[in-house]
Enzyme design. Sequence first.
Site, PDB file in Angstrom:
ATOM      1  N   THR A  31       0.826  -1.212   0.000  1.00  0.00           N
ATOM      2  CA  THR A  31       0.000   0.000   0.000  1.00  0.00           C
ATOM      3  C   THR A  31       0.856   1.257   0.000  1.00  0.00           C
ATOM      4  O   THR A  31       0.461   2.297  -0.533  1.00  0.00           O
ATOM      5  CB  THR A  31      -0.934  -0.023   1.230  1.00  0.00           C
ATOM      6  OG1 THR A  31      -1.799  -1.136   1.088  1.00  0.00           O
ATOM      7  CG2 THR A  31      -1.763   1.227   1.352  1.00  0.00           C
ATOM      8  N   TYR A  44      -8.253   1.024  -3.810  1.00  0.00           N
ATOM      9  CA  TYR A  44      -6.950   1.368  -4.384  1.00  0.00           C
ATOM     10  C   TYR A  44      -6.252   0.098  -4.849  1.00  0.00           C
ATOM     11  O   TYR A  44      -6.682  -1.017  -4.535  1.00  0.00           O
ATOM     12  CB  TYR A  44      -6.084   2.099  -3.346  1.00  0.00           C
ATOM     13  CG  TYR A  44      -5.594   1.198  -2.247  1.00  0.00           C
ATOM     14  CD1 TYR A  44      -6.420   0.852  -1.181  1.00  0.00           C
ATOM     15  CD2 TYR A  44      -4.312   0.649  -2.286  1.00  0.00           C
ATOM     16  CE1 TYR A  44      -5.992  -0.010  -0.188  1.00  0.00           C
ATOM     17  CE2 TYR A  44      -3.865  -0.206  -1.287  1.00  0.00           C
ATOM     18  CZ  TYR A  44      -4.719  -0.530  -0.246  1.00  0.00           C
ATOM     19  OH  TYR A  44      -4.290  -1.385   0.724  1.00  0.00           O
ATOM     20  N   SER A  77       1.363  -7.486  -0.762  1.00  0.00           N
ATOM     21  CA  SER A  77       2.086  -8.541  -0.026  1.00  0.00           C
ATOM     22  C   SER A  77       1.257  -9.801   0.173  1.00  0.00           C
ATOM     23  O   SER A  77       1.768 -10.816   0.631  1.00  0.00           O
ATOM     24  CB  SER A  77       2.634  -8.018   1.298  1.00  0.00           C
ATOM     25  OG  SER A  77       1.635  -7.906   2.261  1.00  0.00           O
ATOM     26  N   GLN A  78      -0.026  -9.759  -0.214  1.00  0.00           N
ATOM     27  CA  GLN A  78      -0.807 -11.008  -0.236  1.00  0.00           C
ATOM     28  C   GLN A  78      -0.233 -11.969  -1.280  1.00  0.00           C
ATOM     29  O   GLN A  78      -0.492 -13.177  -1.230  1.00  0.00           O
ATOM     30  CB  GLN A  78      -2.305 -10.741  -0.493  1.00  0.00           C
ATOM     31  CG  GLN A  78      -2.647 -10.056  -1.806  1.00  0.00           C
ATOM     32  CD  GLN A  78      -2.603  -8.534  -1.714  1.00  0.00           C
ATOM     33  OE1 GLN A  78      -1.740  -7.974  -1.051  1.00  0.00           O
ATOM     34  NE2 GLN A  78      -3.546  -7.873  -2.373  1.00  0.00           N
ATOM     35  N   THR A 110       1.636  -4.352   4.330  1.00  0.00           N
ATOM     36  CA  THR A 110       1.446  -4.656   5.758  1.00  0.00           C
ATOM     37  C   THR A 110       0.923  -6.074   5.998  1.00  0.00           C
ATOM     38  O   THR A 110       1.145  -6.635   7.067  1.00  0.00           O
ATOM     39  CB  THR A 110       0.443  -3.674   6.404  1.00  0.00           C
ATOM     40  OG1 THR A 110      -0.787  -3.739   5.681  1.00  0.00           O
ATOM     41  CG2 THR A 110       0.973  -2.259   6.428  1.00  0.00           C
ATOM     42  N   ASP A 111       0.223  -6.629   4.994  1.00  0.00           N
ATOM     43  CA  ASP A 111      -0.500  -7.890   5.248  1.00  0.00           C
ATOM     44  C   ASP A 111       0.415  -9.034   5.687  1.00  0.00           C
ATOM     45  O   ASP A 111       0.057  -9.812   6.570  1.00  0.00           O
ATOM     46  CB  ASP A 111      -1.271  -8.329   3.990  1.00  0.00           C
ATOM     47  CG  ASP A 111      -2.462  -7.430   3.702  1.00  0.00           C
ATOM     48  OD1 ASP A 111      -2.798  -6.583   4.552  1.00  0.00           O
ATOM     49  OD2 ASP A 111      -3.057  -7.576   2.612  1.00  0.00           O
ATOM     50  N   LYS A 183       0.326  -7.864  12.656  1.00  0.00           N
ATOM     51  CA  LYS A 183      -0.711  -6.926  12.202  1.00  0.00           C
ATOM     52  C   LYS A 183      -1.994  -7.259  12.963  1.00  0.00           C
ATOM     53  O   LYS A 183      -2.416  -8.415  12.988  1.00  0.00           O
ATOM     54  CB  LYS A 183      -0.905  -7.069  10.684  1.00  0.00           C
ATOM     55  CG  LYS A 183      -1.903  -6.065  10.126  1.00  0.00           C
ATOM     56  CD  LYS A 183      -1.977  -6.084   8.607  1.00  0.00           C
ATOM     57  CE  LYS A 183      -2.975  -5.026   8.137  1.00  0.00           C
ATOM     58  NZ  LYS A 183      -3.055  -4.919   6.678  1.00  0.00           N
ATOM     59  N   GLU A 304      -2.910 -29.797  27.827  1.00  0.00           N
ATOM     60  CA  GLU A 304      -4.030 -30.712  27.546  1.00  0.00           C
ATOM     61  C   GLU A 304      -3.699 -31.684  26.415  1.00  0.00           C
ATOM     62  O   GLU A 304      -4.474 -32.575  26.107  1.00  0.00           O
ATOM     63  CB  GLU A 304      -5.279 -29.905  27.199  1.00  0.00           C
ATOM     64  CG  GLU A 304      -5.864 -29.192  28.407  1.00  0.00           C
ATOM     65  CD  GLU A 304      -7.184 -28.538  28.066  1.00  0.00           C
ATOM     66  OE1 GLU A 304      -8.178 -29.242  27.881  1.00  0.00           O
ATOM     67  OE2 GLU A 304      -7.205 -27.293  27.981  1.00  0.00           O
TER      68      GLU A 304
HETATM   69  C1  SIN Z   1      -0.354  -5.344   1.140  1.00  0.00           C
HETATM   70  O1  SIN Z   1      -0.042  -5.979   2.150  1.00  0.00           O
HETATM   71  O2  SIN Z   1       0.365  -5.299   0.143  1.00  0.00           O
HETATM   72  C2  SIN Z   1      -1.640  -4.605   1.098  1.00  0.00           C
HETATM   73  C3  SIN Z   1      -1.967  -3.935   2.369  1.00  0.00           C
HETATM   74  C4  SIN Z   1      -0.963  -2.946   2.844  1.00  0.00           C
HETATM   75  O3  SIN Z   1       0.145  -2.794   2.388  1.00  0.00           O
HETATM   76  O4  SIN Z   1      -1.330  -2.257   3.808  1.00  0.00           O
END
Ligand code: SIN
Length: 347
Positions: A31, A44, A77-78, A110-111, A183, A304
């Site tokens: 992002t 986006y 990043s997915q 971020t993902d 995250k 357990e």
């Molecule tokens: C990604 O992880 O590429 C999409 C989301 C982000 O960067 O916040």
Amino acid sequence: MKKVLFASLMLISLVAFGQKPNVVILATGGTIAGKSDAATSTKYTAGQLPIEDLLTAVPGVEDFANVKGEQVVNIGSQAMNNDVWLTVAKRCNELLSKGDVDGIVITHGTDTKEATAYFLNLTVKSSKPIVFVSAMRNSTSISADGPKNLFDGIITAASPDSRDMGVLVISNDYIYNARDVTKSNTTNVATFVAPNWGPVGIAYNGKPYYYHTTLRKHTANSEFDVASLSELPKVDIVYGYSNMDASIIDNLVKKGSRGIVFAGVGNGNIYPEALEALQKARKKGVIVVRTSRTGSGRTTLDAEVNDAELEFVVADDLNAQKARVLLMLSLTKTQNWTEIQKFFFTY
Ligand code: SIN
């Protein structure tokens, strides 16, 4: 003491010779490099802007460091995968072995940033700073958080105080170590947290301030080495739930999984049918690691679940995505479950 002395000497020599630290940015997308049609839109596309454009958003950073950028990939990043992990780890090792590179910044979505950061934390053989930066708001949105995060990342990578800290993750002023960060929110800029042990420091007015560090092994002290690897062992994550269909476990084993990380309920507990499937998998040589879907706390041995009898490993305080990274790397060294358990208490 050794570190303080080294940092002071490095700073004195840089100032004496009028030199600024050299920081290389390895850009992977996310992002932070995303664009939208309207500043107020939440719609986006990630991974659009090249690194040169990202750098124009941080004027003044050249007062702190000489910065060069390299575009490794430009993806959300997915879509992150083993090939990119290996490419980035090898490039970091190559760059940091040179005397004229003082630190690295990696821009990333971020993902899955937490997994890539932990992978590098275990595979980069250097004490020099490596800092991950990202953004929750794309580059064209109101109050985009990318430029401040990138600025903080560069000054943190340029600082001798960041040496020996392991791979770091910067977000929303706070500095986290790669092992502990995760995250926690789908859309908010304050998404990164280290639920068990908190941030290690804060970036403020062009300088990182540190308050504590991890005792777990990393970077220069890690025994994992990707130099000669072109692929990584197949390890999958299975999420536990009530009344679960355990056939997913049998299918993963058929498809060649060498390790299964089970994100169990509570203290890594397992629905009976899934437990049976995991026992069968273990008998076929698959390494089973128990972790928890709760989001914090330690998954503990022999509570357990009788790990000693079943030959299951516990992830300690690692979440499922971090446990997967460590299990993949562990399997490059050994198939022995007790050895692998030791790795989980060491890294
Ligand atoms: C990604 O992880 O590429 C999409 C989301 C982000 O960067 O916040």
